[in-house]
Scaffold this active site. Structure first.
Site, short mmCIF file in Angstrom:
data_model
loop_
_atom_site.label_atom_id
_atom_site.label_comp_id
_atom_site.label_asym_id
_atom_site.label_seq_id
_atom_site.Cartn_x
_atom_site.Cartn_y
_atom_site.Cartn_z
N LYS A 4 -3.21 4.60 -3.68
CA LYS A 4 -4.42 3.87 -4.09
C LYS A 4 -5.32 3.56 -2.90
O LYS A 4 -6.53 3.49 -3.06
CB LYS A 4 -4.02 2.61 -4.86
CG LYS A 4 -3.21 2.97 -6.10
CD LYS A 4 -2.78 1.80 -6.92
CE LYS A 4 -1.78 2.25 -7.98
NZ LYS A 4 -0.44 2.62 -7.43
N ASP A 52 1.88 -3.04 4.27
CA ASP A 52 3.14 -2.89 3.54
C ASP A 52 4.26 -3.45 4.42
O ASP A 52 4.16 -3.44 5.65
CB ASP A 52 3.43 -1.42 3.20
CG ASP A 52 4.39 -1.28 2.03
OD1 ASP A 52 3.93 -1.06 0.90
OD2 ASP A 52 5.61 -1.42 2.25
N CYS A 71 3.80 -0.82 -12.00
CA CYS A 71 4.18 0.34 -12.82
C CYS A 71 5.37 -0.06 -13.68
O CYS A 71 6.32 0.69 -13.85
CB CYS A 71 4.45 1.57 -11.97
SG CYS A 71 5.71 1.36 -10.72
N ALA A 106 0.77 -1.24 0.00
CA ALA A 106 0.00 0.00 0.00
C ALA A 106 0.81 1.29 0.00
O ALA A 106 0.31 2.33 -0.43
CB ALA A 106 -0.93 0.01 1.21
N ASP A 109 4.49 -8.86 5.97
CA ASP A 109 4.95 -9.41 4.70
C ASP A 109 3.76 -10.05 3.98
O ASP A 109 3.21 -11.06 4.45
CB ASP A 109 6.04 -10.46 5.00
CG ASP A 109 6.59 -11.10 3.75
OD1 ASP A 109 6.05 -10.85 2.65
OD2 ASP A 109 7.55 -11.88 3.88
#
Ligand SMILES: C[S@@+](CC[C@H](N)C(=O)[O-])C[C@H]1O[C@@H](n2cnc3c(N)ncnc32)[C@H](O)[C@@H]1O
Length: 441
Positions: free
Chosen positions: A264, A282, A380, A259, A308
Site C-alpha cells: 500500500k 513497521d 485482511c 507498512a 513500534d
C-alpha cells in the site's frame, strides 16, 4: 514437539511432507519453510511441492479422518513426519492427476528420506488399503471436514455470517486470482495491456479498479513485461482500495504505520505524485527489507522506519501527519485462499491478543494525526472483533473521531466496509475511514 530436521538428501515427496510437518506440527509459515526446501529444487519441482503442500493444507481434516481410519496408532516423535507423507500420498491419490502407481511407489520410496526406512511397508499398506476400500468415494457428512477448516474457525464463521458461511468457506478454499496494480508513475494501464497483448497473455481490467489488471492464468510475475522496470506490483483488488480511501493530497505528510512489505505504501505514492513525504513504518526489520526492495523496483522513495507504532514517543518527531493508513496486524482470516496455512497457524487465543494490539496502535496513531486529518483503519480479517467491533469501540473512546462512511448504511455501531473473500474476485478485507475533529466545527 522436537523439530525434525530437513532430510539430508533432497527428494520431492519427502521435502513436501517435511514442509507440511513444519507447518502443522511446528507452527512455521509456509512461506518460510517452502523457501528452505525450494533452494534445492528446480522451478518445476518447486511448483509441484508448493501446489501439493498448499493443497494438503486445504484438506487436512479430510486427510486426517482417512489417516485415523487406516492407521492403528498415531506415529510419534521423529516418525511423525511419516504421517504427513501418508497424507500427501492420500492427497495425490484423491485430488491430483498423478498416476496411482507413481503416487504409491514414489511416496513409499520417500519414507526412507524421512528416516522411515522401516515404515515403508506401512506406508505402502495404507495407500493400497485406501484405494482398495475406495474411501475417497464414501460420502462425508461432517461439515467441518467438508470445510477444510479447524473447528473453532468454522464455528466462528458460522456465528458471524450465518447467511454467507457456505460461500466464505467455499471461496476460502479456491485459489486466488492474480491481481496486478499498474504503477502509473512508470506506465499507463493501456500501455501495460498492450504489452500483455503482444505476448498473448489474457487478462481483464475490472471497471471498479482504475489501475488493476487481473491475469486469467497463473504466471511467474518476474517474467511479465516491465517487471524489472517497476511497471506494476502484485496487489489484490481489495488492497487496491486503500490509497483511494486515504486520498493523499499534494504537500501532505502521510504515515503508513504497518507498512511491510509495502504494497500500500507504493500505491499511496503512485496515487498522488506530489505528497511531501510518505513514511513507511513497521516493527519488523526483516519485513522492512522487503519494503526497500519493492520500493526500489517501483522507483519510489518513502522514508523507511523500523519502530513500534504503538509507542510513538520512542520515534515520532513531533510533526503531525495529515493522513495515516493503519493496515493492522490481524488474523488474516480474509486471505486464507492465498495462504492456506493461516487456518492452522492461528489459534483462538491469538484473536484476543491481536485485538488488544490493534486498539493500542489505533489510539497511538490517533494521537499523532493532525486535527482535521484522516485515518484509514484496515485489516485482511473477516472477524468483527478486529473490524467493526474494533472501530465501534474506538469511536466510543474518542469523542473527536467522526466516521466518514465508505458505503451506504454505515453507522457508528456498525462502522466500515467488510469485503468477504471472493467478492468481486477480491480477498476478504475491512476498511473504515475516520476524521479527526479540528475543534472548530
Ligand atoms: C497486514 S501487515 C501490513 C501489510 C502492508 N500494509 C502492505 O500492504 O503490504 C501488518 C504489518 O504490521 C506490522 N506490525 C505488527 N505490529 C506492529 C507494531 N507494533 N508496530 C508497527 N508495525 C507492526 C507487521 O510486521 C506487519 O508487517
Amino acid at each position: 514437539m522436537k523439530s525434525i530436521p530437513l532430510p539430508k538428501q533432497k527428494n520431492l515427496r519427502a521435502d513436501c511432507a517435511w514442509v507440511i510437518y513444519q507447518i502443522l506440527e511446528q507452527g512455521r509459515s509456509s512461506r518460510d519453510v517452502l523457501a528452505k526446501v525450494q533452494r534445492r529444487h528446480n522451478a518445476k519441482d518447486n511448483a509441484w511441492i508448493q501446489e501439493m503442500a498448499l493443497g494438503v493444507l486445504r484438506q487436512v481434516p479430510l486427510l486426517q479422518s482417512w489417516l485415523r481410519t487406516l492407521l492403528d496408532r498415531p506415529l510419534k516423535g521423529d516418525k511423525k513426519a511419516i504421517e504427513h507423507l501418508i497424507m500427501l500420498g492420500l492427497y495425490q491419490l484423491t485430488f491430483t492427476r498423478v498416476s496411482e502407481h507413481a503416487a504409491v511407489a514414489e511416496t513409499v520410496n520417500a519414507a526412507s528420506y524421512l528416516g522411515g526406512i522401516k515404515l515403508k511397508g506401512l506406508v505402502n499398506a495404507i495407500l493400497r488399503n485406501f484405494t482398495r476400500q475406495q474411501l475417497a468415494s464414501r460420502p462425508i457428512d461432517d461439515p467441518v471436514i467438508q470445510s477444510g477448516m479447524p473447528k473453532w474457525l468454522f464455528k466462528l464463521i458460522h456465528q458471524h455470517y450465518p447467511d454467507n458461511a457456505a460461500d466464505i468457506l467455499l471461496n476460502s478454499n479456491q485459489p486466488a486470482p492474480l491481481w496486478l496494480r499498474v504503477n502509473k508513475q512508470k506506465a499507463t494501464l493501456a500501455a501495460f495491456c498492450e504489452s500483455l497483448d503482444a505476448l498473448n497473455i489474457s487478462y481483464s481490467c475490472p471497471a471498479s479498479h482504475p489501475d488493476a489488471v487481473i491475469l486469467t492464468n497463473r504466471h511467474d510475475v518476474t517474467t511479465l513485461p516491465g517487471f524489472n522496470q517497476g511497471w506494476f506490483a502484485v496487489q489484490d483488488g481489495a488492497a487496491q482500495y486503500a490509497a483511494a480511501f486515504l486520498a493523499p493530497q499534494p504537500g501532505e505528510r502521510i504515515l503508513d504505520c504497518c507498512a511491510a512489505p509495502g504494497g500500500k505504501t507504493g500505491h499511496i505514492i503512485e496515487y498522488c505524485g506530489d505528497i511531501a513525504e510518505c513514511v513507511a513504518l513497521d516493527a519488523d526489520d526483516s519485513r522492512l527489507a522487503r519494503v526497500k526492495e519493492n520500493m526500489a523496483r517501483l522507483g519510489h522513495r518513502p522514508t523507511v522506519l523500523c519502530a513500534d507504532a504503538s509507542a510513538p514517543d520512542t520515534w515520532w518527531d513531533g510533526t503531525y501527519f495529515d493522513r495515516i493508513l493503519l493496515d493492522a496486524p490481524c488474523s488474516a482470516t480474509g486471505v486464507i485462499r492465498r495462504h492456506p496455512d493461516i487456518r492452522w497457524l492461528r489459534k483462538p487465543a491469538d484473536i484476543q491478543a491481536l485485538t488488544t494490539l490493534q486498539s493500542q496502535i489505533f489510539d497511538a496513531m490517533w494521537s499523532i494525526l493532525k486535527p482535521g486529518g484522516t485515518l484509514i483503519y484496515a485489516t485482511c480479517s473477516i472477524l468483527p472483533s478486529e473490524n467493526s467491533g474494533q472501530v465501534a469501540q474506538f469511536l466510543s473512546r474518542h469523542q473527536d473521531a467522526t466516521l466518514q462512511p465508505l458505503k451506504q448504511n454505515e453507522t457508528e455501531t456498525a462502522p466500515g466496509w467488510q469485503i468477504l473473500p471472493g467478492e468481486q474476485q477480491m480477498d476478504g478485507f475491512y476498511y473504515a475511514r475516520l476524521v479527526k475533529s479540528t475543534g472548530q466545527e
